[in-house]
Write a protein that holds these residues in place. Structure first.
Motif: not given
Length: 100
Positions: A73-92
């Motif tokens: 669970l600990f190592f899966t969270l960052p992998i699953m959140m990667n698309p969200v991080y990319e969208i936020v990065e592109r947005l800002f």
């Protein structure tokens, strides 16, 4: 997770084939584990608990399995959140809203 992986793939033409083989392998593994669980239930009947880790009881093996699940669970969270991080990065910082 598939779209961000495809966009980062070196050879995009082979991505569909690799994805199909991977999904087939995962489906077979789930089928194997499901039948393993069914055989366990057939063997032990109503004594089988709902949570698979509760069937182990106390001991080293039980602790190692639970530790492995927590690490998963600990190592899966960052992998699953990667698309969200990319969208936020592109947005800002990318100058526009990311589409697809």
């Amino acid at each position: 997770m598939v779209l961000p992986l495809e966009s980062e793939a070196k050879d995009k033409d082979k991505f569909g084939k690799v994805l199909a083989w991977t999904m087939t392998f995962i489906s077979l593994m789930y089928g194997f584990y499901g039948s393993f669980g069914a055989f366990g239930y057939f063997a032990f009947g109503d004594q089988t608990k709902d949570m698979i880790t509760a069937n182990y009881g106390a001991g080293l093996i039980s602790t190692l399995v639970k530790l492995g699940l927590v690490m998963n669970l600990f190592f899966t969270l960052p992998i699953m959140m990667n698309p969200v991080y990319e969208i936020v990065e592109r947005l800002f910082w990318g100058g526009g809203i990311a589409c697809g």
